[in-house]
Scaffold this active site. Structure first.
Site, PDB file in Angstrom:
ATOM      1  N   ASP A  66      -8.574   4.268   9.159  1.00  0.00           N
ATOM      2  CA  ASP A  66      -8.027   4.961  10.326  1.00  0.00           C
ATOM      3  C   ASP A  66      -8.256   6.470  10.258  1.00  0.00           C
ATOM      4  O   ASP A  66      -8.742   7.001   9.265  1.00  0.00           O
ATOM      5  CB  ASP A  66      -6.520   4.670  10.459  1.00  0.00           C
ATOM      6  CG  ASP A  66      -5.819   4.594   9.101  1.00  0.00           C
ATOM      7  OD1 ASP A  66      -6.117   5.432   8.227  1.00  0.00           O
ATOM      8  OD2 ASP A  66      -4.990   3.693   8.910  1.00  0.00           O
ATOM      9  N   ASP A 135       7.833  -1.217   7.078  1.00  0.00           N
ATOM     10  CA  ASP A 135       8.053  -2.044   8.273  1.00  0.00           C
ATOM     11  C   ASP A 135       6.976  -3.118   8.423  1.00  0.00           C
ATOM     12  O   ASP A 135       6.926  -3.819   9.429  1.00  0.00           O
ATOM     13  CB  ASP A 135       8.115  -1.189   9.530  1.00  0.00           C
ATOM     14  CG  ASP A 135       6.824  -0.421   9.797  1.00  0.00           C
ATOM     15  OD1 ASP A 135       5.890  -0.497   8.965  1.00  0.00           O
ATOM     16  OD2 ASP A 135       6.747   0.261  10.834  1.00  0.00           O
ATOM     17  N   HIS A 137       3.609  -2.606   8.465  1.00  0.00           N
ATOM     18  CA  HIS A 137       2.347  -2.238   9.116  1.00  0.00           C
ATOM     19  C   HIS A 137       1.221  -2.136   8.086  1.00  0.00           C
ATOM     20  O   HIS A 137       1.453  -1.800   6.919  1.00  0.00           O
ATOM     21  CB  HIS A 137       2.483  -0.930   9.911  1.00  0.00           C
ATOM     22  CG  HIS A 137       2.551   0.309   9.067  1.00  0.00           C
ATOM     23  ND1 HIS A 137       3.726   0.948   8.750  1.00  0.00           N
ATOM     24  CD2 HIS A 137       1.568   1.058   8.490  1.00  0.00           C
ATOM     25  CE1 HIS A 137       3.479   2.012   8.021  1.00  0.00           C
ATOM     26  NE2 HIS A 137       2.166   2.103   7.839  1.00  0.00           N
ATOM     27  N   GLU A 142       1.063  -0.896  13.976  1.00  0.00           N
ATOM     28  CA  GLU A 142       2.518  -0.923  13.942  1.00  0.00           C
ATOM     29  C   GLU A 142       3.036  -2.293  14.390  1.00  0.00           C
ATOM     30  O   GLU A 142       2.293  -3.099  14.955  1.00  0.00           O
ATOM     31  CB  GLU A 142       3.069   0.170  14.882  1.00  0.00           C
ATOM     32  CG  GLU A 142       2.577   1.580  14.578  1.00  0.00           C
ATOM     33  CD  GLU A 142       3.287   2.222  13.401  1.00  0.00           C
ATOM     34  OE1 GLU A 142       3.990   1.517  12.646  1.00  0.00           O
ATOM     35  OE2 GLU A 142       3.137   3.445  13.228  1.00  0.00           O
TER      36      GLU A 142
END
Length: 259
Positions: A66, A135, A137, A142
């Site tokens: 990314d 979380d 990801h 996400e």
């Protein structure tokens, strides 16, 4: 099911994964690596330095997961700079053969498609290194990301921006958007290696490996992959229901199978 390897610490994980990467480079000098940033993969890169001594890496290719949108590539916290600083220069890779997604606003609407085309032109990624967020990801996918998603622009959650603010002077300096490989892109790699360390990652690891397949926990997408390896320390493995089984199967794994 992903293969789960439980090791004593991050250094042991780094050594294990580094050995597999060296094996791949020796077998194919033009191997294509999927490169993650952040603190999690650093033990792998550190373990690779001495192991690549004398190995020809001039033709190794790589694709980062990314990049921030709108950040100057020369900014020290752009992922282009991070990959250069933590991977390309220490390992002696050719910077021209290591790519990050293009986060420049000009033409951003097609940068994702361009990155997908570049990965295909390289023959696909052989081994993709991954971390996982608290979380769940992976990359900047996400919760709620489609399992079929490809490289695209995403809006970062406030939680992710706060987590990354430690790398910037202030929270307002953290970009609000990124361009990231999608879950579908990641799943096309031949081998996924997900690393996680510390008790803070234990719930995410357990959910990704043993929980239901859910877009609410993007890391669970690894359950769809035919060759996924999860390498964790004891703390990150502490919520795994079948930890003893994972230890037993790895200890008795045929040596020829590799990682």
């Amino acid at each position: 099911m992903a293969e789960v390897v439980i090791v004593k610490d991050a250094a042991a994980a780094g050594a294990l994964v580094a050995e597999e990467i060296v094996r791949l480079v020796r077998a194919d000098p033009e191997v294509v690596l999927g490169l993650a940033t952040g603190s999690t993969p650093l033990p792998v890169y550190e373990a690779l330095r001495p192991r690549l001594d004398g190995v020809d890496v001039s033709r190794v290719r790589g694709f980062a997961l990314d990049e921030y949108v709108g950040i100057d590539p020369a900014h020290p916290e752009s992922y282009r700079s991070v990959i250069t600083r933590e991977v390309v220069e220490p390992l002696g890779l050719d910077p021209a053969r290591i790519r990050t997604p293009d986060g420049s606003p000009d033409g951003i609407e097609h940068h994702g498609d361009d990155y997908e085309a570049a990965i295909r032109a390289a023959g696909g990624i052989h081994l993709q290194i991954l971390g996982i967020g608290t979380d769940g990801h992976i990359g900047f996918n996400e919760p709620g990301s489609s399992f079929a998603s490809l490289t695209r622009v995403k809006t970062l959650t406030e939680r992710t921006r706060l987590d990354n603010a430690r790398f910037f002077d202030a929270i307002d300096d953290v970009p609000r958007h990124c361009i990231t490989q999608g879950l579908g892109t990641i799943l096309r790699a031949r081998h996924l290696v997900l690393l996680a360390f510390g008790e803070g990652k234990a719930d995410a690891v357990a959910g990704a490996v043993e929980g239901p397949l859910s877009a609410s926990l993007p890391g669970s997408a690894i359950q769809l992959h035919p060759h996924a390896t999860v390498v964790v320390d004891e703390a990150a493995a502490s919520r795994l229901e079948h930890a003893d089984y994972y230890r037993y199967t790895f200890e008795n794994k045929p040596e020829w199978q590799g990682l």
